[in-house]
Design an enzyme around this catalytic site. Structure first.
Site, PDB file in Angstrom:
ATOM      1  CE  LYS A 158      -4.021   1.869   2.467  1.00 23.04           C
ATOM      2  NZ  LYS A 158      -4.970   1.994   1.361  1.00 23.04           N
TER       3      LYS A 158
HETATM    4  N1  PPE Z   1      -7.879  -1.312  -2.700  1.00 23.66           N
HETATM    5  C1  PPE Z   1      -7.316  -0.091  -2.632  1.00 23.66           C
HETATM    6  C2  PPE Z   1      -6.633   0.436  -3.831  1.00 23.66           C
HETATM    7  C3  PPE Z   1      -7.401   0.646  -1.455  1.00 23.66           C
HETATM    8  O1  PPE Z   1      -6.846   1.852  -1.395  1.00 23.66           O
HETATM    9  C4  PPE Z   1      -8.092   0.122  -0.349  1.00 23.66           C
HETATM   10  C5  PPE Z   1      -8.211   0.897   0.920  1.00 23.66           C
HETATM   11  C6  PPE Z   1      -8.666  -1.178  -0.461  1.00 23.66           C
HETATM   12  C7  PPE Z   1      -8.522  -1.848  -1.645  1.00 23.66           C
HETATM   13  C8  PPE Z   1      -9.362  -1.826   0.687  1.00 23.66           C
HETATM   14  O2  PPE Z   1      -8.439  -2.223   1.681  1.00 23.66           O
HETATM   15  P1  PPE Z   1      -8.842  -2.307   3.224  1.00 23.66           P
HETATM   16  O3  PPE Z   1      -9.024  -0.913   3.698  1.00 23.66           O
HETATM   17  O4  PPE Z   1      -7.705  -2.991   3.863  1.00 23.66           O
HETATM   18  O5  PPE Z   1     -10.106  -3.081   3.302  1.00 23.66           O
HETATM   19  N2  PPE Z   1      -8.228   2.301   0.762  1.00 23.66           N
HETATM   20  C9  PPE Z   1      -7.942   3.147   1.886  1.00 23.66           C
HETATM   21  C10 PPE Z   1      -7.625   4.560   1.465  1.00 23.66           C
HETATM   22  C11 PPE Z   1      -8.769   5.404   1.075  1.00 23.66           C
HETATM   23  C12 PPE Z   1      -8.356   6.838   0.827  1.00 23.66           C
HETATM   24  O6  PPE Z   1      -9.026   7.501   0.029  1.00 23.66           O
HETATM   25  O7  PPE Z   1      -7.385   7.332   1.439  1.00 23.66           O
HETATM   26  C13 PPE Z   1      -9.019   3.031   2.947  1.00 23.66           C
HETATM   27  O8  PPE Z   1     -10.125   2.574   2.671  1.00 23.66           O
HETATM   28  O9  PPE Z   1      -8.729   3.380   4.085  1.00 23.66           O
END
Ligand code: PPE
Length: 311
Positions: A158
């Protein structure tokens, strides 16, 4: 708008919100050398609790490891820092944003002589795709931008740099009047949203793209797979062709910020009945029942914030 809180955690110390600043020549500014997390603390019936704190801390350390960024803190220590920070800021519910970055010291792609800085901030953050989204669902499009191709930017990390791709997806969707864009991977299979994983349901069977489709290994994704299985649904991680989205009975996004958000149309084609579907609703309810403390924490996902307060 961002509402400041009192303290930010920096390399083991609590500093004032306004002091959490970096120099413009920090390595991260030119080269995008950061990894980060997004974690939620919920105001449960039994007080504030952090959702899957350790798993987020571990993913932060994993994201850094991929980029040879040495973090001097273990996932356990970072997870404790999240709890401490929420407690000192006296928040009931919030979004926690840990960031590891290459800082100030030297310029050049090879990051020698550049310190690694760890920050954790938190603040109150509302609903990600709008207040109505959780119930009504969102209208989304397939992005003209693909997700990161394998062997370019590693999707399992990430990293801040990945979010330049996310910004392209999200801004394009926004100018065209959609709440979000879904990116395909470099082979043309469904990957994920700019900040969410995606699930597709047809005939009661749930599928989600595998990690090999350039998706972030979402912690909400993992949680929803466990919840769906516990409710008796079959869940398969498999390649999803774009047109599956048009034929699906139900589609929903998962993410820390987006939580469980139904998708009601893709490219203006209604998904199923064009509103939140019954399986999505069931899974959504099971998720919110756990995080709000209305159901037992059967998977051990919540870390109470207040319990560790010295009385
Ligand atoms: N894919 C991506 C690209 C992504 O950024 C997130 C989280 C997810 C999947 C889901 O992952 P999880 O949160 O572990 O379930 N995106 C984060 C950032 C959002 C933002 O705009 O900043 C979040 O949801 O916290």
């Amino acid at each position: 708008m961002l509402t400041p809180t009192s303290k930010i955690w920096h390399n083991g110390q609590l500093i004032n919100w306004d002091d959490a600043k970096i120099h413009v020549l920090s390595h991260v500014v030119s080269y995008g050398s950061s990894v980060f997390e997004g974690v939620r603390c919920y105001n449960t019936k039994n007080g504030p609790a952090i959702f899957r704190s350790f798993e987020h801390a571990r993913r932060l350390v994993d994201s850094a490891k991929i980029y040879r960024i040495g973090v001097n803190w273990t996932a356990e220590q970072l997870s404790e820092a999240f709890v401490e920070l929420v407690r000192v800021n006296k928040l009931q519910s919030c979004y926690i944003r840990p960031i590891v970055l290459r800082g100030y010291g030297n310029v050049g792609v090879l990051p020698t002589g550049v310190p690694i800085e760890v920050y954790v901030a938190c603040w109150e953050w509302g609903k990600y795709l709008g207040a109505e989204a959780l119930e009504q669902g969102v209208d989304v499009c397939i992005s003209s931008w693909n997700r990161l191709a394998p062997n370019t930017l590693p999707a399992m990390s990430k990293a801040g740099a990945n979010y330049m791709n996310s910004q392209l997806i999200r801004m394009e969707a926004d100018v065209n009047g959609y709440a979000e864009g879904i990116a395909l991977d470099s082979n043309g299979y469904v990957s994920e949203g700019s900040g969410e994983n995606i699930f597709v349901i047809r005939d009661g069977k749930i599928v989600t793209p595998p990690l090999g489709a350039s998706v972030l290994p979402g912690i909400t994704r993992d949680s929803i797979i466990q919840i769906a299985k516990s409710l008796g649904y079959g869940v398969t991680e498999t390649l999803v062709p774009r047109e599956m989205l048009y034929l699906a009975d139900e589609v929903f996004f998962t993410g820390t910020a987006a939580e469980v958000t139904p998708v009601r149309s893709v490219d203006r084609i209604p998904v199923g009945a064009g509103k939140r579907g019954p399986i999505t609703e069931k899974i959504q309810k099971a998720f919110f029942d756990i995080v709000e403390g209305n159901a037992p924490d059967q998977f051990g996902w919540l870390t109470p914030v207040a319990e560790t307060v010295a009385k």
